[in-house]
Design an enzyme around this catalytic site. Structure first.
Site, PDB file in Angstrom:
ATOM      1  N   SER A 141       1.261  -0.951  -0.031  1.00  0.00           N
ATOM      2  CA  SER A 141       0.277  -0.033   0.142  1.00  0.00           C
ATOM      3  C   SER A 141       0.709   1.068  -0.141  1.00  0.00           C
ATOM      4  CB  SER A 141      -0.872   0.111   1.317  1.00  0.00           C
ATOM      5  OG  SER A 141      -1.988   1.172   1.704  1.00  0.00           O
ATOM      6  N   TYR A 154      -2.295  -1.016  10.107  1.00  0.00           N
ATOM      7  CA  TYR A 154      -1.759  -1.659   9.155  1.00  0.00           C
ATOM      8  C   TYR A 154      -0.303  -1.122   8.658  1.00  0.00           C
ATOM      9  CZ  TYR A 154      -3.477  -1.344   4.228  1.00  0.00           C
ATOM     10  OH  TYR A 154      -4.040  -1.959   2.789  1.00  0.00           O
TER      11      TYR A 154
HETATM   12  P1  NDP Z   1     -11.625  -5.059  -0.308  1.00  0.00           P
HETATM   13  O1  NDP Z   1     -11.751  -5.449   0.566  1.00  0.00           O
HETATM   14  O2  NDP Z   1     -12.903  -5.074  -1.390  1.00  0.00           O
HETATM   15  O3  NDP Z   1     -11.009  -7.235  -0.691  1.00  0.00           O
HETATM   16  C1  NDP Z   1     -10.271  -7.688   0.368  1.00  0.00           C
HETATM   17  C2  NDP Z   1     -10.391  -9.335   0.336  1.00  0.00           C
HETATM   18  O4  NDP Z   1     -10.037  -9.877   0.802  1.00  0.00           O
HETATM   19  C3  NDP Z   1     -11.921  -9.589  -0.201  1.00  0.00           C
HETATM   20  O5  NDP Z   1     -11.711 -10.730  -1.711  1.00  0.00           O
HETATM   21  C4  NDP Z   1     -11.244 -10.824   0.996  1.00  0.00           C
HETATM   22  O6  NDP Z   1     -12.145 -11.824   0.661  1.00  0.00           O
HETATM   23  C5  NDP Z   1     -10.111 -11.137   1.366  1.00  0.00           C
HETATM   24  N1  NDP Z   1      -9.663 -11.816   2.787  1.00  0.00           N
HETATM   25  C6  NDP Z   1      -9.485 -10.837   3.613  1.00  0.00           C
HETATM   26  N2  NDP Z   1      -9.470 -11.771   5.044  1.00  0.00           N
HETATM   27  C7  NDP Z   1      -9.027 -13.142   4.207  1.00  0.00           C
HETATM   28  C8  NDP Z   1      -8.352 -14.106   5.117  1.00  0.00           C
HETATM   29  N3  NDP Z   1      -8.390 -14.371   5.965  1.00  0.00           N
HETATM   30  N4  NDP Z   1      -8.217 -14.959   4.179  1.00  0.00           N
HETATM   31  C9  NDP Z   1      -9.050 -15.722   2.892  1.00  0.00           C
HETATM   32  N5  NDP Z   1      -9.272 -13.896   2.431  1.00  0.00           N
HETATM   33  C10 NDP Z   1      -9.297 -12.530   3.060  1.00  0.00           C
HETATM   34  O7  NDP Z   1     -10.626  -4.417  -0.742  1.00  0.00           O
HETATM   35  P2  NDP Z   1      -9.677  -4.230  -1.797  1.00  0.00           P
HETATM   36  O8  NDP Z   1      -9.325  -4.833  -2.812  1.00  0.00           O
HETATM   37  O9  NDP Z   1      -9.125  -2.730  -1.829  1.00  0.00           O
HETATM   38  O10 NDP Z   1      -7.538  -5.136  -0.929  1.00  0.00           O
HETATM   39  C11 NDP Z   1      -7.019  -5.821  -1.849  1.00  0.00           C
HETATM   40  C12 NDP Z   1      -5.671  -5.528  -1.683  1.00  0.00           C
HETATM   41  O11 NDP Z   1      -5.390  -4.101  -1.334  1.00  0.00           O
HETATM   42  C13 NDP Z   1      -5.571  -5.602   0.399  1.00  0.00           C
HETATM   43  O12 NDP Z   1      -4.046  -6.083   0.796  1.00  0.00           O
HETATM   44  C14 NDP Z   1      -5.420  -4.277   0.538  1.00  0.00           C
HETATM   45  O13 NDP Z   1      -4.399  -3.909   2.210  1.00  0.00           O
HETATM   46  C15 NDP Z   1      -4.681  -3.292  -0.030  1.00  0.00           C
HETATM   47  N6  NDP Z   1      -5.347  -2.110  -0.270  1.00  0.00           N
HETATM   48  C16 NDP Z   1      -6.125  -1.903  -0.545  1.00  0.00           C
HETATM   49  C17 NDP Z   1      -6.664  -0.021  -1.255  1.00  0.00           C
HETATM   50  C18 NDP Z   1      -7.624   0.829  -1.172  1.00  0.00           C
HETATM   51  O14 NDP Z   1      -7.677   1.968  -1.213  1.00  0.00           O
HETATM   52  N7  NDP Z   1      -8.547   0.680  -1.775  1.00  0.00           N
HETATM   53  C19 NDP Z   1      -5.255   0.981  -1.003  1.00  0.00           C
HETATM   54  C20 NDP Z   1      -3.654   0.275  -1.094  1.00  0.00           C
HETATM   55  C21 NDP Z   1      -3.997  -1.260  -0.072  1.00  0.00           C
HETATM   56  P3  NDP Z   1     -13.415 -12.508   1.920  1.00  0.00           P
HETATM   57  O15 NDP Z   1     -13.613 -12.040   3.288  1.00  0.00           O
HETATM   58  O16 NDP Z   1     -13.927 -12.710   1.367  1.00  0.00           O
HETATM   59  O17 NDP Z   1     -12.284 -13.590   2.902  1.00  0.00           O
END
Ligand code: NDP
Length: 244
Positions: A141, A154
């Protein structure tokens, strides 16, 4: 532009049930990649797999559970025999001032954003050896480069991802396994637990936040380079996001 043909490659995308992971799975499948969709929400990834067709396989996995991670990579081996791309994308953030934060929230972020990512990476490595152009790419990030008030734990997990990759790159380079990190700025996704939805929407609108597909394109750009080329780090942010 010269890119590698990705048809027939095999990818694992964690966090494929929404946001960046879902968009990346869609883009990879459209490029001919076989994609293993990983997340906890079964209905989401089963539905996505139905939509994407035979190149997509859902495997419900909580990446914080080492047993489930082992089962996941055993299934990848049985189905595909090896792995070309691990996209460590699953993650989440709980936001509040550190003084008001809860130890269970710290643990949740560390276990998902860091230990889950480590477990997936370690299980993936044996499947990637000998695969030309193999790549481990993980989502950090802008919070993995800059501290942001209210995001302390975070940011700590995302800095750790950057540090881990800088070392892993040196350990796996001789095997030809590329290790890459993507640092997105603000993206329109479900991400943002603990933040007021209205304030989050306003921030994203004001910044003209990225779409999940913008980040997916950065990943595919890196993966589709010639196997000798390592795109080591991509910081991708909205133009209007000048800080952090
Ligand atoms: P979302 O919340 O849309 O997606 C997060 C995903 O992570 C979901 O598919 C969720 O699936 C999965 N997940 C969370 N915990 C688990 C777990 N224990 N096991 C398996 N899967 C898991 O957010 P983003 O798409 O934004 O996030 C994706 C990445 O991008 C993250 O690492 C986030 O930190 C990073 N990020 C996002 C930013 C933003 O502004 N959106 C900026 C910078 C970085 P489920 O709940 O079905 O398990």
């Amino acid at each position: 532009m010269e890119m590698q043909n990705l048809v027939g490659k095999v990818a694992v995308v964690t966090g494929a049930s929404s946001g960046i992971g879902e968009a990346t799975a869609r883009l990879l499948v459209s490029e001919g990649v076989h994609v293993v969709l990983v997340a906890r929400r079964q209905e989401r990834i089963v539905q996505l797999a139905r939509e994407l067709g035979e190149r997509a396989m859902p495997v419900v996995t909580d990446i914080t559970d080492p047993g489930q991670v082992a089962t996941l990579f055993n299934r990848v081996k049985d189905r595909h025999g090896g792995l070309d791309l691990l996209f460590n994308n699953a993650g989440f953030g709980m936001f509040s001032s550190f003084a008001d934060s809860q130890p269970e929230d710290w643990r949740g972020m560390v276990e998902t954003n860091l230990i889950g990512l480590l477990s997936c990476t370690q299980a993936a490595i044996p499947l990637m050896k000998g695969r030309r152009g193999a790549m481990i790419a993980s989502v950090s990030s802008t919070g993995g480069r800059y501290g942001v008030a209210g995001w302390s734990v975070y940011c700590a997990t995302k800095y750790a991802v950057v540090g881990f990759h800088e070392t892993l790159r040196k350990e796996l380079g001789a095997d030809g396994i590329r290790v890459s990190v993507i640092e997105p700025g603000a993206v329109w996704t479900e991400f943002g637990h603990g933040l007021a939805p209205e304030a989050l929407r306003e921030r994203r609108q004001n910044l003209q936040a990225l779409s999940p597909n913008d980040v997916a394109q950065a990943l595919v750009y890196a993966f589709a380079q010639h196997p000798r080329v390592l795109v080591q780090e991509i910081l991708v942010r909205p133009v209007l996001q000048v800080d952090p």
